[in-house]
Write a protein that holds these residues in place. Structure first.
Motif, mmCIF file in Angstrom:
data_model
loop_
_atom_site.group_PDB
_atom_site.id
_atom_site.type_symbol
_atom_site.label_atom_id
_atom_site.label_comp_id
_atom_site.label_asym_id
_atom_site.label_seq_id
_atom_site.Cartn_x
_atom_site.Cartn_y
_atom_site.Cartn_z
ATOM 1 N N ALA A 77 10.516 3.702 5.214
ATOM 2 C CA ALA A 77 9.765 2.450 5.354
ATOM 3 C C ALA A 77 8.870 2.205 4.141
ATOM 4 C CB ALA A 77 8.935 2.476 6.629
ATOM 5 N N ASP A 78 9.372 2.538 2.963
ATOM 6 C CA ASP A 78 8.568 2.385 1.745
ATOM 7 C C ASP A 78 8.171 0.943 1.470
ATOM 8 O OD1 ASP A 78 8.631 5.089 1.188
ATOM 9 O OD2 ASP A 78 10.387 4.960 -0.111
ATOM 10 N N ASN A 79 8.847 -0.012 2.110
ATOM 11 C CA ASN A 79 8.561 -1.433 1.863
ATOM 12 C C ASN A 79 7.408 -1.959 2.711
ATOM 13 O OD1 ASN A 79 10.164 -1.093 4.201
ATOM 14 N ND2 ASN A 79 10.682 -3.262 4.201
ATOM 15 N N LEU A 80 6.778 -1.104 3.498
ATOM 16 C CA LEU A 80 5.669 -1.545 4.343
ATOM 17 C C LEU A 80 4.339 -1.201 3.689
ATOM 18 C CD1 LEU A 80 7.035 -0.450 7.844
ATOM 19 C CD2 LEU A 80 6.939 -2.761 6.906
ATOM 20 N N PRO A 81 3.312 -2.025 3.875
ATOM 21 C CA PRO A 81 3.291 -3.271 4.641
ATOM 22 C C PRO A 81 3.855 -4.482 3.900
ATOM 23 C CG PRO A 81 1.117 -2.813 3.789
ATOM 24 C CD PRO A 81 1.972 -1.636 3.404
ATOM 25 N N TYR A 82 4.285 -4.304 2.644
ATOM 26 C CA TYR A 82 4.964 -5.389 1.925
ATOM 27 C C TYR A 82 5.764 -4.745 0.798
ATOM 28 C CZ TYR A 82 0.976 -4.790 -1.234
ATOM 29 O OH TYR A 82 0.028 -4.256 -2.065
ATOM 30 N N ASP A 83 6.754 -5.438 0.296
ATOM 31 C CA ASP A 83 7.603 -4.893 -0.761
ATOM 32 C C ASP A 83 6.769 -4.515 -1.981
ATOM 33 O OD1 ASP A 83 9.898 -5.149 0.708
ATOM 34 O OD2 ASP A 83 10.489 -7.081 -0.161
ATOM 35 N N GLY A 84 7.006 -3.299 -2.452
ATOM 36 C CA GLY A 84 6.298 -2.831 -3.639
ATOM 37 C C GLY A 84 4.884 -2.358 -3.382
ATOM 38 N N ALA A 85 4.491 -2.260 -2.111
ATOM 39 C CA ALA A 85 3.113 -1.861 -1.793
ATOM 40 C C ALA A 85 2.761 -0.537 -2.454
ATOM 41 C CB ALA A 85 2.950 -1.742 -0.280
ATOM 42 N N TYR A 86 1.607 -0.520 -3.097
ATOM 43 C CA TYR A 86 1.020 0.649 -3.752
ATOM 44 C C TYR A 86 1.749 1.070 -5.022
ATOM 45 C CZ TYR A 86 -1.250 0.763 0.763
ATOM 46 O OH TYR A 86 -1.935 0.410 1.896
ATOM 47 N N ARG A 87 2.869 0.392 -5.342
ATOM 48 C CA ARG A 87 3.610 0.712 -6.555
ATOM 49 C C ARG A 87 3.395 -0.326 -7.656
ATOM 50 N NH1 ARG A 87 7.514 4.679 -5.994
ATOM 51 N NH2 ARG A 87 7.875 5.410 -3.856
ATOM 52 N N ARG A 88 2.828 -1.457 -7.310
ATOM 53 C CA ARG A 88 2.567 -2.493 -8.314
ATOM 54 C C ARG A 88 1.193 -3.104 -8.056
ATOM 55 N NH1 ARG A 88 3.713 -7.536 -5.818
ATOM 56 N NH2 ARG A 88 5.002 -7.363 -3.942
ATOM 57 N N SER A 89 0.563 -3.557 -9.095
ATOM 58 C CA SER A 89 -0.757 -4.170 -8.963
ATOM 59 C C SER A 89 -0.631 -5.532 -8.301
ATOM 60 C CB SER A 89 -1.409 -4.325 -10.338
ATOM 61 O OG SER A 89 -1.655 -3.067 -10.920
ATOM 62 N N VAL A 90 -1.537 -5.818 -7.378
ATOM 63 C CA VAL A 90 -1.611 -7.123 -6.735
ATOM 64 C C VAL A 90 -3.065 -7.576 -6.782
ATOM 65 C CG1 VAL A 90 0.367 -6.732 -5.206
ATOM 66 C CG2 VAL A 90 -1.932 -6.042 -4.453
ATOM 67 N N PRO A 91 -3.327 -8.864 -6.591
ATOM 68 C CA PRO A 91 -4.718 -9.339 -6.630
ATOM 69 C C PRO A 91 -5.611 -8.709 -5.561
ATOM 70 C CG PRO A 91 -3.197 -11.172 -6.910
ATOM 71 C CD PRO A 91 -2.362 -9.982 -6.546
ATOM 72 N N PHE A 92 -5.051 -8.398 -4.390
ATOM 73 C CA PHE A 92 -5.862 -7.911 -3.273
ATOM 74 C C PHE A 92 -6.244 -6.453 -3.467
ATOM 75 C CE2 PHE A 92 -6.033 -6.227 1.202
ATOM 76 C CZ PHE A 92 -7.230 -6.833 1.533
ATOM 77 N N LEU A 93 -7.534 -6.180 -3.534
ATOM 78 C CA LEU A 93 -8.064 -4.818 -3.597
ATOM 79 C C LEU A 93 -8.669 -4.511 -2.234
ATOM 80 C CD1 LEU A 93 -9.767 -4.952 -7.123
ATOM 81 C CD2 LEU A 93 -7.483 -4.078 -6.541
ATOM 82 N N GLY A 94 -7.858 -3.962 -1.362
ATOM 83 C CA GLY A 94 -8.247 -3.801 0.033
ATOM 84 C C GLY A 94 -9.264 -2.699 0.258
ATOM 85 N N GLY A 95 -10.516 -3.074 0.433
ATOM 86 C CA GLY A 95 -11.546 -2.085 0.748
ATOM 87 C C GLY A 95 -11.361 -1.457 2.116
ATOM 88 N N GLY A 96 -10.561 -2.097 2.950
ATOM 89 C CA GLY A 96 -10.300 -1.551 4.284
ATOM 90 C C GLY A 96 -9.073 -0.691 4.370
ATOM 91 N N GLY A 97 -8.185 -0.713 3.351
ATOM 92 C CA GLY A 97 -6.968 0.067 3.492
ATOM 93 C C GLY A 97 -6.094 0.138 2.271
ATOM 94 N N GLY A 98 -6.647 -0.011 1.069
ATOM 95 C CA GLY A 98 -5.810 -0.187 -0.109
ATOM 96 C C GLY A 98 -5.558 1.008 -0.990
ATOM 97 N N LEU A 99 -6.148 2.162 -0.715
ATOM 98 C CA LEU A 99 -6.071 3.267 -1.660
ATOM 99 C C LEU A 99 -4.909 4.218 -1.394
ATOM 100 C CD1 LEU A 99 -9.824 4.297 -2.080
ATOM 101 C CD2 LEU A 99 -8.382 3.074 -3.732
ATOM 102 N N VAL A 100 -4.432 4.803 -2.475
ATOM 103 C CA VAL A 100 -3.537 5.957 -2.460
ATOM 104 C C VAL A 100 -4.336 7.127 -3.011
ATOM 105 C CG1 VAL A 100 -1.485 6.974 -3.520
ATOM 106 C CG2 VAL A 100 -1.437 4.608 -2.729
ATOM 107 N N THR A 101 -4.159 8.311 -2.420
ATOM 108 C CA THR A 101 -4.956 9.455 -2.858
ATOM 109 C C THR A 101 -4.166 10.744 -2.654
ATOM 110 O OG1 THR A 101 -7.175 10.456 -2.703
ATOM 111 C CG2 THR A 101 -6.106 9.847 -0.639
ATOM 112 N N SER A 102 -4.743 11.842 -3.085
ATOM 113 C CA SER A 102 -4.131 13.159 -2.920
ATOM 114 C C SER A 102 -4.987 14.008 -1.991
ATOM 115 C CB SER A 102 -4.001 13.868 -4.271
ATOM 116 O OG SER A 102 -5.293 14.153 -4.804
ATOM 117 N N LEU A 103 -4.399 15.087 -1.525
ATOM 118 C CA LEU A 103 -5.147 16.019 -0.682
ATOM 119 C C LEU A 103 -6.383 16.527 -1.422
ATOM 120 C CD1 LEU A 103 -5.271 17.774 1.956
ATOM 121 C CD2 LEU A 103 -3.985 19.516 0.686
ATOM 122 N N SER A 104 -6.237 16.904 -2.673
ATOM 123 C CA SER A 104 -7.373 17.449 -3.426
ATOM 124 C C SER A 104 -8.467 16.419 -3.644
ATOM 125 C CB SER A 104 -6.899 17.984 -4.782
ATOM 126 O OG SER A 104 -6.091 19.130 -4.612
#
Length: 389
Positions: A242-269
């Motif tokens: 389901a890599d296309n959720l919540p929209y195509d290219g999510a988290y792989r390309r820059s978009v105008p929306f910087l979601g303070g409620g759910g927009g980050l990708v991070t690592s365990l460390s």
């Protein structure tokens, strides 16, 4: 330290195809008790989960955004009881649904302004469309394009200001886009874009080099695959990509929306470094006195958190950053004072300053946050700690 019950519980979730793979860390202020990887980050390619994999944090972004706002509060840039409309004019004159309204048009002017305190505690009257997908308010959110990745935060505020509140601000608790509003508040007050503010004031001080709104192209091979199971029967074995959720290219390309409620990708460390700073007292992010706003319930007496269609969580409050255990519940392995939250794809964390104990867990199952792997993890953690004494 070995955590055999924890490992067995998570392995069972992987073997039962509830999760593809998982990594976790259990730690204290000054010691890491365990770091483990179980299962696969990419089932189709047979890639095992590694400690350097990246994960979609979804709502665990909220803790970062809330701490950013609390930094600005420390600097006297706003007060908690300030109306948010003072800083975001689009939210100055909101309307609210009348009690019992069956139409999105059945509204009246809000008697109470949305205050910054309401945003940080999810008592503002906003909502999330996906939590009540068939409700008129959800349809109104979709029609207004709230959370559309092509809108920036300023444009989102314009859209949000045209949709009524569910209830009078401060009168109830409802999980919502309020933290995205906090993200816009951080931008307005600081004069920086949210990603820039995060980099300078949170990520750099903690050495968080693997946390982004969009993963750089050269790092995308480290992004764990996203999976989804049955929505109607979530415990039924079986996962699909389901890599296309919540929209195509999510988290792989820059978009105008910087979601303070759910927009980050991070690592365990990286996320471990963030939670550890809070466990240890807040430095270098927050002052000790501000940490009281992170660790203490800020809801009015008798108000508890509750998600649509789920039971009232008596004894579970909310601070200005996350959920807080106010009273321990029988059969639930959470200690009084524990601060915690999770994300839509199953990433989880908690810290307990009284016990000097914290954990971060990373996995990637869309709409999987409520599966039993997390209660099982918490129970197994307690068993392992008890057995080690």
């Amino acid at each position: 330290m070995d955590f055999p019950a924890v490992d067995a519980a998570l392995q069972a979730a992987v073997d039962g195809e509830q999760l593809a793979g998982v990594s976790y860390a259990i730690f204290r202020r000054d010691a890491t008790l365990a770091r483990r990887c179980i299962g696969l980050a990419d089932r189709e390619a047979g890639v095992p989960v590694r400690e350097d994999h990246l994960f979609r944090a979804f709502s665990n972004t909220k803790l970062v955004t809330s701490c950013a706002a609390l930094q600005l509060l420390e600097q006297g840039r706003f007060r908690l009881d300030d109306p948010v409309g003072r800083y975001i004019p689009a939210l100055k004159e909101l309307r609210v649904l009348r009690p019992g309204a069956t139409s999105i048009e059945d509204t009246e002017p809000a008697r109470e302004p949305v205050r910054i305190r309401h945003l940080l505690t999810h008592t503002a009257g906003f909502t999330y469309g996906f939590t009540q997908p068939d409700a008129p308010i959800a349809k109104a959110y979709r029609a207004a394009r709230i959370l559309d990745p092509q809108l920036d935060l300023s444009q989102m505020m314009q859209a949000l200001g045209r949709v009524p509140l569910l209830f009078e601000p401060g009168s109830a608790w409802n999980y919502s886009v309020a933290t995205d509003v906090v993200g816009r508040l951080v931008e307005v007050v600081s004069g920086q874009r949210l990603d820039e503010y995060f980099r300078q004031h949170i990520f750099a001080p903690l050495g968080m080099h693997d946390t982004f709104f969009s993963v750089p192209l050269e790092q995308q091979s480290r992004l764990a695959a996203l999976y989804i199971g049955s929505i109607s029967e979530p415990l039924r074995p079986g996962l699909r990509r389901a890599d296309n959720l919540p929209y195509d290219g999510a988290y792989r390309r820059s978009v105008p929306f910087l979601g303070g409620g759910g927009g980050l990708v991070t690592s365990l460390s990286d996320y471990m470094s963030f939670v550890r700073a809070l466990l240890a007292g807040g430095a270098p992010l927050l002052r000790p006195e501000t940490m009281e706003l992170v660790t203490r319930n800020q809801l009015p007496a008798g108000m508890w958190i509750q998600f649509p269609g789920q039971p009232l969580q008596v004894g579970r409050g909310h601070s200005l950053a996350a959920a807080v255990v106010v009273r321990e519940a029988p059969g639930v392995a959470q200690a009084e004072g524990q601060v915690y939250w999770g994300g839509l794809a199953g990433t989880k964390w908690f810290f307990s300053r009284r016990e000097d104990l914290a954990a971060v867990l990373m996995t990637q199952r869309y709409m999987g946050s409520d599966l039993p792997y997390w209660p099982g993890f918490l129970q197994a953690l307690r068993e392992d700690l008890q057995g080690a004494r």
